[in-house]
Design a protein around this motif. Structure first.
Motif, PDB file in Angstrom:
ATOM      1  N   LEU A  59       0.834  -1.204   0.000  1.00  0.00           N
ATOM      2  CA  LEU A  59       0.000   0.000   0.000  1.00  0.00           C
ATOM      3  C   LEU A  59       0.872   1.259   0.000  1.00  0.00           C
ATOM      4  CD1 LEU A  59      -2.904   1.004   0.055  1.00  0.00           C
ATOM      5  CD2 LEU A  59      -2.788   0.956   2.550  1.00  0.00           C
ATOM      6  N   GLY A  60       1.981   1.213   0.723  1.00  0.00           N
ATOM      7  CA  GLY A  60       2.899   2.353   0.736  1.00  0.00           C
ATOM      8  C   GLY A  60       3.513   2.625  -0.619  1.00  0.00           C
ATOM      9  N   MET A  61       3.861   1.560  -1.340  1.00  0.00           N
ATOM     10  CA  MET A  61       4.408   1.750  -2.692  1.00  0.00           C
ATOM     11  C   MET A  61       3.365   2.335  -3.623  1.00  0.00           C
ATOM     12  SD  MET A  61       7.067  -1.418  -3.380  1.00  0.00           S
ATOM     13  CE  MET A  61       5.794  -2.425  -4.027  1.00  0.00           C
ATOM     14  N   MET A  62       2.129   1.856  -3.521  1.00  0.00           N
ATOM     15  CA  MET A  62       1.065   2.402  -4.365  1.00  0.00           C
ATOM     16  C   MET A  62       0.823   3.872  -4.032  1.00  0.00           C
ATOM     17  SD  MET A  62      -1.532  -0.899  -4.569  1.00  0.00           S
ATOM     18  CE  MET A  62      -2.757  -0.035  -3.714  1.00  0.00           C
ATOM     19  N   LEU A  63       0.793   4.203  -2.741  1.00  0.00           N
ATOM     20  CA  LEU A  63       0.588   5.593  -2.325  1.00  0.00           C
ATOM     21  C   LEU A  63       1.717   6.479  -2.834  1.00  0.00           C
ATOM     22  CD1 LEU A  63      -0.967   7.714  -0.659  1.00  0.00           C
ATOM     23  CD2 LEU A  63       0.494   7.082   1.271  1.00  0.00           C
ATOM     24  N   LEU A  64       2.954   6.012  -2.709  1.00  0.00           N
ATOM     25  CA  LEU A  64       4.086   6.795  -3.204  1.00  0.00           C
ATOM     26  C   LEU A  64       3.972   7.029  -4.704  1.00  0.00           C
ATOM     27  CD1 LEU A  64       6.783   8.192  -2.762  1.00  0.00           C
ATOM     28  CD2 LEU A  64       7.892   5.964  -2.983  1.00  0.00           C
ATOM     29  N   GLY A  65       3.579   6.011  -5.463  1.00  0.00           N
ATOM     30  CA  GLY A  65       3.400   6.179  -6.904  1.00  0.00           C
ATOM     31  C   GLY A  65       2.339   7.204  -7.234  1.00  0.00           C
ATOM     32  N   VAL A  66       1.208   7.143  -6.535  1.00  0.00           N
ATOM     33  CA  VAL A  66       0.127   8.117  -6.770  1.00  0.00           C
ATOM     34  C   VAL A  66       0.592   9.523  -6.418  1.00  0.00           C
ATOM     35  CG1 VAL A  66      -2.140   8.850  -5.941  1.00  0.00           C
ATOM     36  CG2 VAL A  66      -1.746   6.451  -6.510  1.00  0.00           C
ATOM     37  N   LEU A  67       1.286   9.671  -5.294  1.00  0.00           N
ATOM     38  CA  LEU A  67       1.765  10.998  -4.888  1.00  0.00           C
ATOM     39  C   LEU A  67       2.798  11.541  -5.881  1.00  0.00           C
ATOM     40  CD1 LEU A  67       2.082  10.469  -1.041  1.00  0.00           C
ATOM     41  CD2 LEU A  67       0.353  11.819  -2.252  1.00  0.00           C
ATOM     42  N   LEU A  68       3.653  10.674  -6.404  1.00  0.00           N
ATOM     43  CA  LEU A  68       4.624  11.126  -7.405  1.00  0.00           C
ATOM     44  C   LEU A  68       3.937  11.561  -8.697  1.00  0.00           C
ATOM     45  CD1 LEU A  68       7.500   8.544  -6.862  1.00  0.00           C
ATOM     46  CD2 LEU A  68       7.540  10.994  -6.342  1.00  0.00           C
ATOM     47  N   LEU A  69       2.888  10.849  -9.094  1.00  0.00           N
ATOM     48  CA  LEU A  69       2.123  11.271 -10.273  1.00  0.00           C
ATOM     49  C   LEU A  69       1.435  12.615 -10.037  1.00  0.00           C
ATOM     50  CD1 LEU A  69       0.495   7.960 -11.542  1.00  0.00           C
ATOM     51  CD2 LEU A  69       2.247   9.335 -12.672  1.00  0.00           C
ATOM     52  N   ILE A  70       0.861  12.785  -8.859  1.00  0.00           N
ATOM     53  CA  ILE A  70       0.211  14.062  -8.535  1.00  0.00           C
ATOM     54  C   ILE A  70       1.229  15.197  -8.555  1.00  0.00           C
ATOM     55  CG2 ILE A  70      -0.946  15.349  -6.694  1.00  0.00           C
ATOM     56  CD1 ILE A  70      -2.353  12.727  -5.926  1.00  0.00           C
ATOM     57  N   SER A  71       2.436  14.931  -8.029  1.00  0.00           N
ATOM     58  CA  SER A  71       3.442  16.000  -7.983  1.00  0.00           C
ATOM     59  C   SER A  71       3.904  16.416  -9.382  1.00  0.00           C
ATOM     60  CB  SER A  71       4.652  15.559  -7.161  1.00  0.00           C
ATOM     61  OG  SER A  71       5.407  14.598  -7.853  1.00  0.00           O
ATOM     62  N   ARG A  72       3.740  15.567 -10.378  1.00  0.00           N
ATOM     63  CA  ARG A  72       4.105  15.914 -11.759  1.00  0.00           C
ATOM     64  C   ARG A  72       3.049  16.779 -12.441  1.00  0.00           C
ATOM     65  NH1 ARG A  72       7.391  11.650 -14.965  1.00  0.00           N
ATOM     66  NH2 ARG A  72       8.805  10.908 -13.368  1.00  0.00           N
ATOM     67  N   SER A  73       1.898  16.884 -11.824  1.00  0.00           N
ATOM     68  CA  SER A  73       0.813  17.652 -12.419  1.00  0.00           C
ATOM     69  C   SER A  73       1.172  19.135 -12.465  1.00  0.00           C
ATOM     70  CB  SER A  73      -0.462  17.448 -11.590  1.00  0.00           C
ATOM     71  OG  SER A  73      -1.457  18.352 -11.989  1.00  0.00           O
ATOM     72  N   SER A  74       0.640  19.804 -13.454  1.00  0.00           N
ATOM     73  CA  SER A  74       0.888  21.244 -13.565  1.00  0.00           C
ATOM     74  C   SER A  74       0.045  22.042 -12.572  1.00  0.00           C
ATOM     75  CB  SER A  74       0.594  21.705 -14.995  1.00  0.00           C
ATOM     76  OG  SER A  74      -0.769  21.470 -15.317  1.00  0.00           O
ATOM     77  N   ILE A  75      -0.920  21.401 -11.948  1.00  0.00           N
ATOM     78  CA  ILE A  75      -1.762  22.076 -10.961  1.00  0.00           C
ATOM     79  C   ILE A  75      -0.979  22.357  -9.680  1.00  0.00           C
ATOM     80  CG2 ILE A  75      -3.833  21.828  -9.524  1.00  0.00           C
ATOM     81  CD1 ILE A  75      -4.986  20.072 -11.757  1.00  0.00           C
ATOM     82  N   VAL A  76      -0.072  21.454  -9.329  1.00  0.00           N
ATOM     83  CA  VAL A  76       0.715  21.600  -8.104  1.00  0.00           C
ATOM     84  C   VAL A  76       1.902  22.519  -8.383  1.00  0.00           C
ATOM     85  CG1 VAL A  76       2.018  20.371  -6.341  1.00  0.00           C
ATOM     86  CG2 VAL A  76       0.045  19.278  -7.412  1.00  0.00           C
ATOM     87  N   PRO A  77       2.034  23.615  -7.636  1.00  0.00           N
ATOM     88  CA  PRO A  77       3.112  24.570  -7.906  1.00  0.00           C
ATOM     89  C   PRO A  77       4.469  24.056  -7.414  1.00  0.00           C
ATOM     90  CG  PRO A  77       1.880  25.268  -5.994  1.00  0.00           C
ATOM     91  CD  PRO A  77       1.177  24.062  -6.540  1.00  0.00           C
ATOM     92  N   HIS A  78       5.539  24.622  -7.984  1.00  0.00           N
ATOM     93  CA  HIS A  78       6.886  24.337  -7.509  1.00  0.00           C
ATOM     94  C   HIS A  78       7.089  25.020  -6.173  1.00  0.00           C
ATOM     95  CE1 HIS A  78       8.610  22.342 -11.006  1.00  0.00           C
ATOM     96  NE2 HIS A  78       7.858  23.157 -11.751  1.00  0.00           N
TER      97      HIS A  78
END
Length: 112
Positions: A85-104
């Protein structure tokens, strides 16, 4: 003569209070305190740093690790499902962080 430090008296007070609470059974188990500390650190990352590409991964992941430590300590969940579950969560969070919606980090803050 230099002024006396408050470190030793404060250490003795805190150490004595923790020892008293632990010996009377009021203080929860150490694993529970560590889990709560890690989860609070994750929330603090999100509050202090705001939502950005770094904190959107580290904050929720710290909260998850705190919850996983508590769940494992309470013998509710085995290690294998927690890691999966932790690996899946990390993958989802990494995908979200690549989004242009999330600022640098640092964007939108005035420099100076």
């Amino acid at each position: 003569m230099p002024p006396a430090s408050l470190a030793l008296p404060l250490f003795l007070i805190i150490f004595g209070a923790v020892w008293l609470l632990k010996s009377t059974g009021i203080l929860p188990a150490t694993a529970t305190l560590v889990a709560a500390g890690i989860a609070v650190a994750g929330i603090a990352v999100l509050v202090v740093d705001g939502i950005n590409k770094q904190s959107i991964v580290s904050g929720p992941l710290l909260v998850y690790i705190g919850a996983a430590v508590y769940l494992r300590h309470a013998y509710w969940v085995a290690y294998s499902p927690l890691f999966a579950l932790g690996m899946m969560l990390l993958g989802v969070l990494l995908l979200i962080s690549r989004s242009s919606i999330v600022p640098h980090k640092g964007w939108g803050k005035p420099r100076g």
